[in-house]
Write a protein that holds these residues in place. Structure first.
Motif, PDB file in Angstrom:
ATOM      1  N   GLU A 148       0.832  -1.202   0.000  1.00 14.08           N
ATOM      2  CA  GLU A 148       0.000   0.000   0.000  1.00 14.08           C
ATOM      3  C   GLU A 148       0.867   1.254   0.000  1.00 14.08           C
ATOM      4  N   TYR A 149       1.898   1.251   0.819  1.00 17.35           N
ATOM      5  CA  TYR A 149       2.791   2.411   0.876  1.00 17.35           C
ATOM      6  C   TYR A 149       3.517   2.596  -0.453  1.00 17.35           C
ATOM      7  N   LEU A 150       4.030   1.514  -1.015  1.00 10.05           N
ATOM      8  CA  LEU A 150       4.798   1.604  -2.255  1.00 10.05           C
ATOM      9  C   LEU A 150       3.946   2.045  -3.442  1.00 10.05           C
ATOM     10  N   GLN A 151       2.652   1.860  -3.367  1.00  7.29           N
ATOM     11  CA  GLN A 151       1.763   2.290  -4.441  1.00  7.29           C
ATOM     12  C   GLN A 151       1.362   3.762  -4.297  1.00  7.29           C
ATOM     13  N   GLY A 152       1.865   4.399  -3.261  1.00 15.63           N
ATOM     14  CA  GLY A 152       1.545   5.808  -3.021  1.00 15.63           C
ATOM     15  C   GLY A 152       2.274   6.738  -3.970  1.00 15.63           C
ATOM     16  N   ASP A 153       2.111   8.033  -3.744  1.00 14.38           N
ATOM     17  CA  ASP A 153       2.619   9.054  -4.649  1.00 14.38           C
ATOM     18  C   ASP A 153       3.997   9.607  -4.292  1.00 14.38           C
ATOM     19  N   ASP A 154       4.602   9.134  -3.215  1.00 17.87           N
ATOM     20  CA  ASP A 154       5.921   9.642  -2.835  1.00 17.87           C
ATOM     21  C   ASP A 154       6.957   9.309  -3.901  1.00 17.87           C
ATOM     22  N   PRO A 155       8.025  10.096  -3.983  1.00 18.06           N
ATOM     23  CA  PRO A 155       9.098   9.794  -4.932  1.00 18.06           C
ATOM     24  C   PRO A 155       9.742   8.435  -4.602  1.00 18.06           C
ATOM     25  N   ALA A 156      10.303   7.798  -5.603  1.00 21.78           N
ATOM     26  CA  ALA A 156      10.912   6.481  -5.432  1.00 21.78           C
ATOM     27  C   ALA A 156      11.987   6.490  -4.345  1.00 21.78           C
ATOM     28  N   SER A 157      12.795   7.535  -4.296  1.00 20.38           N
ATOM     29  CA  SER A 157      13.864   7.590  -3.299  1.00 20.38           C
ATOM     30  C   SER A 157      13.286   7.642  -1.883  1.00 20.38           C
ATOM     31  N   THR A 158      12.219   8.380  -1.696  1.00 18.97           N
ATOM     32  CA  THR A 158      11.560   8.459  -0.387  1.00 18.97           C
ATOM     33  C   THR A 158      11.016   7.094  -0.004  1.00 18.97           C
ATOM     34  N   LYS A 159      10.348   6.434  -0.949  1.00 19.01           N
ATOM     35  CA  LYS A 159       9.810   5.102  -0.691  1.00 19.01           C
ATOM     36  C   LYS A 159      10.920   4.125  -0.324  1.00 19.01           C
ATOM     37  N   PHE A 160      12.001   4.176  -1.076  1.00 23.14           N
ATOM     38  CA  PHE A 160      13.110   3.249  -0.839  1.00 23.14           C
ATOM     39  C   PHE A 160      13.653   3.400   0.577  1.00 23.14           C
ATOM     40  N   TRP A 161      13.977   4.624   0.972  1.00 29.00           N
ATOM     41  CA  TRP A 161      14.588   4.833   2.286  1.00 29.00           C
ATOM     42  C   TRP A 161      13.590   4.607   3.420  1.00 29.00           C
ATOM     43  N   GLU A 162      12.339   4.945   3.193  1.00 32.30           N
ATOM     44  CA  GLU A 162      11.325   4.685   4.210  1.00 32.30           C
ATOM     45  C   GLU A 162      11.121   3.181   4.395  1.00 32.30           C
ATOM     46  N   MET A 163      11.117   2.438   3.302  1.00 32.19           N
ATOM     47  CA  MET A 163      10.957   0.982   3.400  1.00 32.19           C
ATOM     48  C   MET A 163      12.176   0.345   4.074  1.00 32.19           C
ATOM     49  N   GLU A 164      13.341   0.835   3.785  1.00 29.87           N
ATOM     50  CA  GLU A 164      14.554   0.309   4.425  1.00 29.87           C
ATOM     51  C   GLU A 164      14.473   0.508   5.928  1.00 29.87           C
ATOM     52  N   LYS A 165      14.042   1.694   6.339  1.00 31.28           N
ATOM     53  CA  LYS A 165      13.882   2.009   7.768  1.00 31.28           C
ATOM     54  C   LYS A 165      12.801   1.129   8.398  1.00 31.28           C
ATOM     55  N   ARG A 166      11.683   1.022   7.730  1.00 31.57           N
ATOM     56  CA  ARG A 166      10.551   0.245   8.247  1.00 31.57           C
ATOM     57  C   ARG A 166      10.904  -1.233   8.398  1.00 31.57           C
ATOM     58  N   ILE A 167      11.533  -1.804   7.388  1.00 30.67           N
ATOM     59  CA  ILE A 167      11.900  -3.225   7.459  1.00 30.67           C
ATOM     60  C   ILE A 167      12.909  -3.450   8.581  1.00 30.67           C
TER      61      ILE A 167
END
Length: 108
Positions: A35-54
Motif C-alpha cells: 500500500e505504501y509503495l503504491q503511493g505518490d511519494d518519490p521512489a527515493s523516499t519510498k526506498f529509504w522509508e521501506m529500508e527504515k521500516r523493514i
C-alpha cells in the motif's frame, strides 16, 4: 512474583503456533508495504522509508523471536501488545498460562 512452571503442553503448542502467527503477521506487513509503495511519494523516499521500516519490523516478535521456554509468557504478552495475536489466539493453552498472561498484561 513467584516462579511459574510452564507446562510441556503449553510450550509445545506455543512452538507449533508461533510460526503460523508470525507468517500471518508478516503477510499483514507486506500488505502495508505494498500500500505504501503504491503511493505518490518519490521512489527515493519510498526506498529509504521501506529500508527504515523493514529494519524496525524485523526486530519485532512478530518477525523474530528467540525461543526460550522460561520467557514464553512474556513473549506472548509482547505478541499481544504488538498486535501479532489476540487473547482469542490462546485457545487451547492451559488456564494457568492464560490467567498468568492476563495478570501480567494487566500489571503493565
Amino acid at each position: 512474583m513467584a516462579y511459574f512452571e510452564h507446562k510441556k503442553s503449553d510450550w509445545k503448542l506455543f512452538c507449533e503456533r508461533l510460526p503460523e502467527w508470525q507468517e500471518k503477521y508478516m503477510e499483514r506487513l507486506i500488505e502495508e508495504y505494498i500500500e505504501y509503495l503504491q503511493g505518490d511519494d518519490p521512489a527515493s523516499t519510498k526506498f529509504w522509508e521501506m529500508e527504515k521500516r523493514i529494519r524496525q519490523d524485523r526486530r519485532t516478535p512478530g518477525v523474530f523471536l528467540r525461543l526460550e521456554k522460561s520467557n514464553m509468557d512474556f513473549d506472548i504478552i509482547c505478541l499481544i501488545r504488538d498486535g501479532v495475536i489476540g487473547f482469542g489466539d490462546l485457545e487451547g493453552f492451559s488456564h494457568e498460562l492464560i490467567n498468568r498472561i492476563e495478570e501480567l498484561n494487566d500489571a503493565h
